[in-house]
Each structure stands twice: as C-alpha cells, then as structure tokens.
Write a protein that holds these residues in place. Structure first.
Motif, PDB file in Angstrom:
ATOM      1  N   UNK A   1       0.822  -1.210   0.000  1.00  0.00           N
ATOM      2  CA  UNK A   1       0.000   0.000   0.000  1.00  0.00           C
ATOM      3  C   UNK A   1       0.862   1.269   0.000  1.00  0.00           C
ATOM      4  N   UNK A   2       2.102   1.147   0.480  1.00  0.00           N
ATOM      5  CA  UNK A   2       2.952   2.325   0.659  1.00  0.00           C
ATOM      6  C   UNK A   2       3.837   2.627  -0.547  1.00  0.00           C
ATOM      7  N   UNK A   3       3.858   1.758  -1.560  1.00  0.00           N
ATOM      8  CA  UNK A   3       4.772   1.947  -2.689  1.00  0.00           C
ATOM      9  C   UNK A   3       4.014   2.404  -3.926  1.00  0.00           C
ATOM     10  N   UNK A   4       4.750   3.011  -4.825  1.00  0.00           N
ATOM     11  CA  UNK A   4       4.181   3.488  -6.074  1.00  0.00           C
ATOM     12  C   UNK A   4       4.766   2.678  -7.221  1.00  0.00           C
ATOM     13  N   UNK A   5       3.955   2.018  -7.991  1.00  0.00           N
ATOM     14  CA  UNK A   5       4.452   1.233  -9.116  1.00  0.00           C
ATOM     15  C   UNK A   5       3.634  -0.024  -9.309  1.00  0.00           C
ATOM     16  N   UNK A   6       3.912  -0.717 -10.395  1.00  0.00           N
ATOM     17  CA  UNK A   6       3.190  -1.945 -10.723  1.00  0.00           C
ATOM     18  C   UNK A   6       3.813  -3.123  -9.978  1.00  0.00           C
ATOM     19  N   UNK A   7       2.945  -3.981  -9.444  1.00  0.00           N
ATOM     20  CA  UNK A   7       3.375  -5.057  -8.548  1.00  0.00           C
ATOM     21  C   UNK A   7       3.088  -6.422  -9.166  1.00  0.00           C
ATOM     22  N   UNK A   8       4.074  -7.306  -9.069  1.00  0.00           N
ATOM     23  CA  UNK A   8       3.898  -8.711  -9.437  1.00  0.00           C
ATOM     24  C   UNK A   8       4.114  -9.565  -8.199  1.00  0.00           C
ATOM     25  N   UNK A   9       3.186 -10.465  -7.913  1.00  0.00           N
ATOM     26  CA  UNK A   9       3.324 -11.422  -6.814  1.00  0.00           C
ATOM     27  C   UNK A   9       3.516 -12.808  -7.414  1.00  0.00           C
ATOM     28  N   UNK A  10       4.626 -13.462  -7.068  1.00  0.00           N
ATOM     29  CA  UNK A  10       4.904 -14.839  -7.499  1.00  0.00           C
ATOM     30  C   UNK A  10       4.731 -15.736  -6.287  1.00  0.00           C
ATOM     31  N   UNK A  11       3.869 -16.745  -6.400  1.00  0.00           N
ATOM     32  CA  UNK A  11       3.572 -17.583  -5.240  1.00  0.00           C
ATOM     33  C   UNK A  11       3.296 -19.014  -5.687  1.00  0.00           C
ATOM     34  N   UNK A  12       3.308 -19.989  -4.758  1.00  0.00           N
ATOM     35  CA  UNK A  12       2.906 -21.351  -5.109  1.00  0.00           C
ATOM     36  C   UNK A  12       1.488 -21.362  -5.679  1.00  0.00           C
ATOM     37  N   UNK A  13       1.208 -22.237  -6.631  1.00  0.00           N
ATOM     38  CA  UNK A  13      -0.104 -22.223  -7.286  1.00  0.00           C
ATOM     39  C   UNK A  13      -1.269 -22.344  -6.320  1.00  0.00           C
ATOM     40  N   UNK A  14      -1.084 -23.112  -5.246  1.00  0.00           N
ATOM     41  CA  UNK A  14      -2.182 -23.319  -4.300  1.00  0.00           C
ATOM     42  C   UNK A  14      -2.519 -22.037  -3.547  1.00  0.00           C
ATOM     43  N   UNK A  15      -1.606 -21.050  -3.543  1.00  0.00           N
ATOM     44  CA  UNK A  15      -1.829 -19.824  -2.785  1.00  0.00           C
ATOM     45  C   UNK A  15      -2.260 -18.647  -3.669  1.00  0.00           C
ATOM     46  N   UNK A  16      -2.438 -18.886  -4.961  1.00  0.00           N
ATOM     47  CA  UNK A  16      -2.796 -17.792  -5.857  1.00  0.00           C
ATOM     48  C   UNK A  16      -4.101 -17.107  -5.439  1.00  0.00           C
ATOM     49  N   UNK A  17      -5.136 -17.904  -5.222  1.00  0.00           N
ATOM     50  CA  UNK A  17      -6.428 -17.328  -4.854  1.00  0.00           C
ATOM     51  C   UNK A  17      -6.339 -16.619  -3.505  1.00  0.00           C
ATOM     52  N   UNK A  18      -5.584 -17.189  -2.588  1.00  0.00           N
ATOM     53  CA  UNK A  18      -5.418 -16.592  -1.257  1.00  0.00           C
ATOM     54  C   UNK A  18      -4.780 -15.210  -1.373  1.00  0.00           C
ATOM     55  N   UNK A  19      -3.734 -15.099  -2.205  1.00  0.00           N
ATOM     56  CA  UNK A  19      -3.076 -13.808  -2.399  1.00  0.00           C
ATOM     57  C   UNK A  19      -4.021 -12.817  -3.080  1.00  0.00           C
ATOM     58  N   UNK A  20      -4.709 -13.268  -4.099  1.00  0.00           N
ATOM     59  CA  UNK A  20      -5.638 -12.368  -4.814  1.00  0.00           C
ATOM     60  C   UNK A  20      -6.694 -11.824  -3.856  1.00  0.00           C
ATOM     61  N   UNK A  21      -7.265 -12.716  -3.051  1.00  0.00           N
ATOM     62  CA  UNK A  21      -8.310 -12.299  -2.115  1.00  0.00           C
ATOM     63  C   UNK A  21      -7.754 -11.339  -1.058  1.00  0.00           C
ATOM     64  N   UNK A  22      -6.546 -11.661  -0.533  1.00  0.00           N
ATOM     65  CA  UNK A  22      -5.946 -10.818   0.512  1.00  0.00           C
ATOM     66  C   UNK A  22      -5.625  -9.431  -0.020  1.00  0.00           C
ATOM     67  N   UNK A  23      -5.011  -9.352  -1.195  1.00  0.00           N
ATOM     68  CA  UNK A  23      -4.655  -8.058  -1.768  1.00  0.00           C
ATOM     69  C   UNK A  23      -5.901  -7.243  -2.115  1.00  0.00           C
ATOM     70  N   UNK A  24      -6.921  -7.921  -2.585  1.00  0.00           N
ATOM     71  CA  UNK A  24      -8.180  -7.230  -2.892  1.00  0.00           C
ATOM     72  C   UNK A  24      -8.775  -6.631  -1.623  1.00  0.00           C
TER      73      UNK A  24
END
Length: 928
Positions: free
Chosen positions: A157-180
């Motif tokens: 939330x504190x940075x300016x720029x485009x972000x890429x998150x690389x994670x294990x496949x099983x955690x993709x939905x978890x990351x998407x939901x958390x960031x949302x």
C-alpha cells in the motif's frame, strides 16, 4: 595580534646552548606539522632566544584565567567529560539504533473490516520500507503464524508502481483475495509460470513479491534463472519464514535476486561472492553432523545474520511479539497458544511383515538405479559435462530416496511405486534391445523437490524424454546392470504382492478412536504421498463417515462428492471448516488429510492438532506444517503435534527411543548421502531427525533465535517518552565518549569500542592486548549497568588499547571482506563466456552495430558484477563452444540474456570518515 607561531626551547644550564626559537607558519596541529606545506626558521643565538622569551612574558602578563564557561564546555561537551557508565550504555544503544527509534515512514494503512491494527505488523512495514529503499530488496521473515501476507499487503500500500506477486499455485487465490481486501492492485502469478511472465515483458513491473522465497534457494535451476531475470533492476520483497534453510548457499542465492554479488550495497560487504566463499571454506573437510561441524554451522549462521541479514531482513519471533508488543496484542484479545511437547505414535512391524521389510531393506542395498543414471554409462561422442553427470546422479539419488520414503509412508504407496518401477525398467530394457535409447537431460531434481506431490514427480521423471542415443554407445555393463535391477524389483514386488496388513493405519485408527487428545477433535494429518493420502481417505471415511476430506495437488475428495472435486470446491470446504477468518463458518469436517500442498501460507487454526503420518525429513517442513495451526488469533490455548515412528516387535527389549532410531537408521543406511534428497539440502542424521521431531522448539522457529534488537529499541523509546530530559542528554553526549566501571568476575581489563564508517557499524573488544570484533549484542551486554553504577578511573593503558581496536577496525574496513578468489567450480561456465567475449575477433568485430556494442558492454558489466544466473551461463557456454562467428555468438547471448541491467556503482568507502563513537572500559575486580 601576533600571527606568526613561535616555539621556544630551553636547555639545561650545563648543556650545549642557551636554547632555540622556531618561528614561522606551522600550527601545532596535524595540518601544521604533517599535512600542509609550511615555512619555518630556527634561530639559535642567545639574543634571539631572550627576545622571544621577553615577548612571551609580556604577553603572559596580559593573560586571563580560563573561564568557567570554557571549563564547562570542555567538561560537558567533549569526550573529556566524565560520563557515568549508565549514560554511556544508553548512548551505545541510541547511536546503534538511532534510525529506528523514530520511524522514518509514517504509515496509515487501510485495513479491511474486522482486521485488527497491530503494532508489530506496522513496525514491520516501516522497517521493510526503509530496507527496500536502501538495498532494493527485503526479506519479510517473521516466523510462521505472524501474518507475513498481511504485512506484505500493507507494505505494498505504501509503494508506487506496478506489482507482481509470485507464489505457489495453491496460494494464488489466497493472495488475490488478501490483496483485494487490502485494496492493493497487483498481478498474482504461479511460480510455475515464470516463463509466461517473461514473455509478457520484463519491464512492466516495478516491485516483485516472491512468496515462499526459500523455494528459490538453488541457483542452478531454470526457475531460479527465470526469476533472476524478472527481478533484475526491480525492488524485491521476499516472503519466507525460513530464508536460511539448509545451507549458506540458500541465503546467497536469494540475496542475488536484489543484490549484485560483486557490487553489494550491504555495509562492509562489497563483495558477497567472496564473503560466502570464505564462509564455505570454513567447513573444509569437517564431518557432517559432527560436533565441530555443528559448531561451525552455528558460528557461520550467526555471522550471516550479524553482517548480512540484519540489514535486509525483518524478522520477529513469537517471543518478540509476546514480550515487546504485549500490551497491544493482549488489549485486542490476541494470544499465542502454548506448544505442547510432541507426542510419539509408534507402530510395530511384526512377524512375516517385519521379515519382508528386512529382506526389502537388504535388497535395496544391492539396487543400482541404473535406469535413472543411464548417461553415466554413455561412451559415445556427445561428451557429458560435469553438470550433466551431476544431474544424472541427482535423479538416481532422488529416485532412491523416493522408494525409501514410500516404504516409510505406507505399504500401499510403496507397492504402487514398485509396480511403476518394474514397468519402467521393462520398457527401457526393451527399448535398449531394439537399438534406440531416449534419455532425459532436462530433469532437475531440486526443481522437483519443491512441489508437493512426489507421485507426480516420479511420473514426471519417468516420462521426461530428451535426446536419442544408440545402444552401441553404452558400456557393456549397462544392460546387465539394468537386468540386475529389474530382477531385484520383481523380487520385491513378489514379496509384497499379497501383504494386506497395515499396522500403521490400524494404529492411526486406534489413536483417533481412543486417544483423549485426538478423540472427536478437529485435526490436520500431513503425508508426503498423494497415494498414501488416498489410501488413508478410503479407510478413514469408513470409520468416520461424513468427517473426512483429502486434499492434494489433484484436488479434493470428501463424502459430499462421489468423484474427486476441483480445487475451488475443496478449498472452500477447507477454509469454511478450518480458517477462523473465513466469512463462512461450517463444521462439516473433523479430519483433514493433505499433502504438503497445504503446509504453506494458509490458515487452519480452527484446529489445534497436527499429525505427521510420514517422517518430515526436512526440518523446514516441520515448521511450515505447524505454522498452519500455531497462529496468533487462535481460540485454543494449546497446540498438539503427533509424529508416527516405525518400530519393531523383534526389538521390543530395546527402549522405545533406541528402537525407533534403530529403524530410522535402517532407512539412512540404504540412502547414505542420498538422504539429502529428502531434505532438499544437507543430509540429516537419524538421531538428529528423531531429536528434531521430538523437541517442541523445532515447531515454533524460536530455536535459532537469540537476542533481539527490539529489547533495546523498547528501552530507548521508553526513555524518549517517559524521561525526555535524559533522552536529550544521551543524544547530546559527544562522539569519542568514554566511561567505564569495575566489573565483577572480569579477569582482566577490557576496552569495548564502537566504530562507524558510513552505515557500517562495528564493535571491537581488546582484552589481554588482543583486539577482536564482537557483535552489538556482545558489546551492549558487556557495558550494561545500572543508573547508580560508579565510574571507574581511566586505566593507564587506555589509549594503547584504543589504538589497537582502531587499527583492527581500519584493517577490516579497508578490505573487501575476503580477498580469496571465488571458487573455480562455480565460475567455470561464466569464466568461459567471459573469455570468449574478450577474444580479438569478437571484441573488434566490425559488423556489430552500436546497439550490439551497447548490449555486449552491458553483458560484460553483468559478468563483472556476478548477476548472470549459473543455469544461463551453462546454457550459453554449451551453445557457443562450437561457434566461431561473432554474430552467431551474439545471437546466443541475446537469446539467453533477455534484459541487460547493471547496478549503479557503489560509493567509495575510502571517502567516508571513520568515527570513534564511544569506548567503554571494564576494570578487572569487584563492584565498587
């Protein structure tokens, strides 16, 4: 107003002359006597000396007494001030932690509804921001259960720029939901899709978040090379509870994702490659697992933490949070559960089953794994590199480990694997007899180990096809060795074919029905084998109907669905039953069986029991599994761990512990060095494995932790808030401050000195005339004292001790950590590429365009800074060995080096001022 400087010297009456006078421009200072060009005249005639003396006496008559203000300035505002020892102790803390006392970033993160505002998480964000800006990367490495995903979201939330998150496949939905939920815009991609990210464009993203970053600890893999390309020139956030996993090279590989190894910005370590090479050499020929080896591991780990990780890592343990954020967490009703001592569940081999087991272990010792090391028998013209030979040995060791692990996991999974091995050998022998052999050179074991499903990995190794070979290009022993292995496999297959007993499963069912802790309780059962998981599900669902779910990389199985359900359905069932933070709460499940696909990054703390059905050979897995339930915010006060261990009825006269370790040792005897394939790194001994699994600290991540800077930050912040006058006084104490006290139990005088060179901070202790570097924690403990502690007199040899400390600091800060050349083995490929780029025909090729020249210059700089991945260097070397034309070589370079990014040159350390911050002396003797 006399401007000239006059120096008057007198001799004794019976000496040679009356005296002398030196007059000129020299000041009595370093500049006047050494640094500047000055002009002076010496006069020796008596009249000249008497004239100078007369002038002095005339001036002296007009002199004034030194003012009280001047005396006060000397005594209060210079290092000559008589500083109480307690104030010096506080000054040490203040100067060392000054940048963290008042956060440089004021953050006000957006928090989702119902999400608690936790001080320890916000402190992590402020620390991480500072490190990210300064070093282009940071490790978010809190121990499991402290919410690293949420900390990462608040950081983003504190940075300016485009972000890429690389994670294990099983955690993709978890990351998407958390960031949302945290209102963070980011692209989330599976770590298995790195090539896809590269194809979309390397310049698109500004920040790269790598979840479970320890998976990229091996820099010889293609996935690591891909990630290095993605991270190059970006700011990198590595999320992992275990950055220092099994070997020192683990942390080095991860550091390279944001720090150029030969042009580091970490204070005092300008060349990371040389630093880690020096540490590596300390192990020499030490026997792994021996007491001396363990001691070196401890010392090296401490040095890495003190000199490297403290600059680039944010890490707090549960102890830290409980101790230093207690008011905040308790006021919000958050507590950690208490980890109970791990409990053993022993299952017995007996009768015919034990006899077959022992026979199988004996046959394993004769098995050669020829099918999986085929290229080691190759004699044709396509010469194998050492790297390719090692790949073959890796596959052989991996498959050996897989078979042994299957036998320990379940008889069901073992019989399945043996059947596949038999079929694979039969097909391979038939192919060989037909004159053609297809053998893989692409499979990299370390890439495979980081997935959760060993069954799928086994199949992947079997199916991977690569180059075609003729049968005549193999040693004569190849076919006999293949047939030897097949005969052993068939014998093992026959031995186990009609074995229907399963003492391990029977013991599990008994424990679930009768053990007071397990009976009718919600729990998570981990296994490393998908087939073992299916076997358990098929049996437990009959004993405990409508209470069991099995989840693996293939999806889920539960009583609500006749056929295996997809990941989305299974995950929804798991989170609604096991995640207390989930919006929907149900109670349909009691027993969750899973592979290690759920050992990372997911909340399961509506349960407080974990059963390790297999031996988790990798200590990292132990931490990760337990972290699913040992989390801040659980409603339970206790967490329970149960481990299954093989034992023997025939050895019943042995104590249980000795009996179990004896059985584990049988597995180790078969594996030998290949035991490392079960841990992904260093081999772990049978006794060490047993001790690890039966020590509760192994499940919390606290074992490796010692002192915490948070203790001393809290001291200074408390003084700042409650004693502002004292805080101001400490802040204004001068540099070079000194003080000391008599210390009880000290055998000799000691001097502790704190030096600073730019951002580099070091401490040295002089004892018995020998100076040695010590850590901040060593120094602060030595100088710790009470407010009433009396100040001791400065010892007579104070300046001698100080000069020795200063000399050692100068030596250490003027060299690049270690001047030993990097190991030739790790640089052979890149050295070859570098040599080819320096060849006259390539260097002065007239057909290169300006764009080509710019690209080649960038590649040369990348080589100099060590930022080309080992895997890429190996590929380039292999392809250009047979090339002569510069343009063809250039094409190869462009194909593999997808972006040229060079780190900015470091500022010269020589231009920085060496500072003595303070010195504390400890006088031998009792307290005054």
């Amino acid at each position: 107003n006399i401007h000239a400087k006059v120096y008057i010297g007198r001799f004794q009456p019976d000496d040679r002359d009356f005296g002398f006078v030196i007059t000129g421009s020299s000041n009595f200072s370093y500049s006047g006597l050494v640094a500047n060009r000055e002009f002076n005249v010496e006069l020796r005639q008596r009249g000249d000396v008497e004239f100078a003396l007369d002038q002095f006496e005339t001036l002296w008559k007009d002199s004034v007494e030194i003012s009280s203000e001047f005396v006060d300035a000397i005594e209060q505002k210079t290092f000559l001030r008589k500083i109480p020892p307690y104030e010096l102790y506080l000054k040490l803390i203040y100067e060392y932690l000054q940048e963290d006392i008042n956060p440089q970033h004021r953050i006000n993160p957006y928090l989702p509804d119902g999400f608690m505002k936790l001080q320890y998480q916000q402190q992590a964000v402020t620390q991480a921001l500072k490190k990210l800006e300064e070093f282009n990367g940071v490790f978010l490495a809190d121990v499991v259960g402290l919410g690293k995903t949420f900390i990462a979201a608040q950081l983003l939330q504190q940075v300016q720029g485009k972000v890429l998150v690389v994670c294990p496949p099983v955690l993709q939905e978890y990351w998407k939901e958390s960031l949302l939920e945290f209102n963070v815009s980011a692209h989330v991609e599976s770590l298995g899709k790195l090539e896809t990210i590269i194809q979309k464009g390397l310049e698109y993203f500004d920040y790269i978040v790598v979840d479970e970053a320890h998976r990229f600890r091996n820099e010889s893999t293609q996935s690591y090379a891909d990630l290095l390309d993605i991270c190059r020139g970006k700011k990198v956030i590595l999320v992992t509870a275990t950055p220092l996993n099994n070997k020192i090279d683990d942390i080095f590989a991860q550091l390279k994702l944001f720090q150029p190894p030969k042009n580091s910005t970490i204070p005092g370590i300008p060349n990371l490659e040389k630093f880690f090479n020096r540490l590596r050499k300390r192990f020499g020929k030490l026997r792994k697992g021996g007491s001396e080896y363990r001691q070196v591991v401890k010392e090296v780990s401490e040095e890495i933490r003190e000199k490297i990780l403290k600059h680039v890592m944010v890490r707090r343990t549960r102890t830290d949070v409980i101790r230093y954020f207690k008011i905040d967490t308790e006021s919000q009703g958050l507590v950690f559960p208490e980890m109970q001592e791990p409990q053993k569940i022993a299952y017995q081999f007996e009768g015919r089953v034990e006899s077959i087991f022992d026979t199988t272990m004996t046959l394993f010792q004769e098995f050669r794994y020829t099918r999986y090391t085929s290229l080691l028998y190759y004699t044709g013209s396509k010469k194998l590199t050492e790297f390719e030979k090692q790949q073959q040995r890796n596959i052989g060791g991996f498959m050996k480990g897989l078979l042994v692990k299957r036998l320990e996991s379940s008889f069901y999974a073992f019989k399945k694997s043996v059947g596949r091995f038999v079929a694979s050998y039969e097909q391979f022998i038939e192919m060989f007899k037909n004159g053609t052999v297809y053998i893989s050179q692409k499979v990299n074991v370390y890439d495979l180990l980081d997935n959760d499903d060993l069954d799928r990995l086994e199949k992947y190794v079997e199916e991977e096809k690569a180059q075609r070979y003729d049968d005549k290009d193999f040693k004569k022993s190849f076919l006999p060795d293949l047939e030897h292995d097949l005969a052993i496999l068939k014998e093992i297959d026959t031995l186990w074919r009609d074995i229907d007993e399963d003492p391990k499963l029977e013991q599990l069912i008994l424990e679930l029905q009768t053990n007071k802790t397990l009976k009718k309780k919600k729990l998570v059962l981990f296994t490393e084998s998908k087939e073992t998981g299916e076997h358990l599900y098929n049996n437990l669902i009959r004993e405990f109907p409508k209470q069991v779910l099995f989840y693996s990389s293939q999806g889920g199985r539960c009583w609500q669905h006749e056929k295996p359900c997809n990941h989305r359905i299974a995950r929804d069932l798991i989170t609604s039953n096991y995640d207390p933070n989930n919006k929907i709460q149900t109670d349909d499940l009691r027993i969750l069986i899973t592979t290690d696909i759920l050992s990372e990054g997911i909340n399961l703390h509506r349960a407080n029991i974990i059963i390790n059905y297999d031996l988790p050979w990798n200590p990292t897995r132990v931490l990760q599994r337990t972290g699913r339930i040992n989390r801040l915010g659980t409603s339970y006060s206790k967490v329970f761990i149960f481990n299954f261990f093989p034992t023997s009825q025939a050895d019943a006269h042995l104590g249980l512990e000795k009996n179990i370790t004896h059985k584990i040792q049988m597995f180790h005897t078969i594996l030998g060095e290949d035991a490392k394939y079960l841990t992904g790194g260093e081999e772990i001994g049978s006794q060490e494995l047993f001790d690890t699994l039966n020590r509760k600290n192994s499940y919390t991540g606290e074992d490796e932790e010692g002192d915490s800077e948070l203790k001393y930050l809290e001291i200074m912040r408390t003084i700042r808030d409650e004693q502002p006058d004292l805080f101001q006084k400490i802040k204004e104490l001068p540099k070079k401050a000194r003080s000391g006290f008599k210390q009880e139990g000290t055998g000799s005088d000691q001097l502790v000195t704190f030096f600073r060179l730019g951002k580099l901070k070091k401490f040295y202790r002089n004892q018995h005339g020998c100076s040695q570097e010590i850590t901040f924690f060593d120094a602060v403990k030595l100088l710790e004292c009470e407010p009433e502690t009396e100040r001791a007199q400065i010892p007579g040899n104070y300046f001698s001790l100080l000069e020795t400390n200063r000399h050692c600091f100068s030596l250490d800060s003027n060299q690049d950590a270690d001047m030993t050349p990097a190991s030739a083995g790790g640089r052979s490929n890149i050295s070859y590429v570098e040599k080819r780029l320096k060849e006259k025909g390539f260097k002065r090729c007239p057909t290169f365009t300006d764009n080509d020249e710019e690209f080649i210059a960038g590649v040369r700089k990348m080589i100099a800074q060590g930022t080309i991945a080992k895997k890429i260097a190996q590929k380039i070397k292999k392809e250009i060995e047979s090339l002569v034309e510069p343009l063809e070589i250039l094409i190869v370079l462009r194909r593999h080096i997808r972006t040229v990014s060079v780190a900015e040159k470091r500022g010269s350390q020589a231009l920085l001022e060496k500072e003595v911050i303070l010195s504390g002396y400890l006088v031998a003797g009792g307290k005054t």
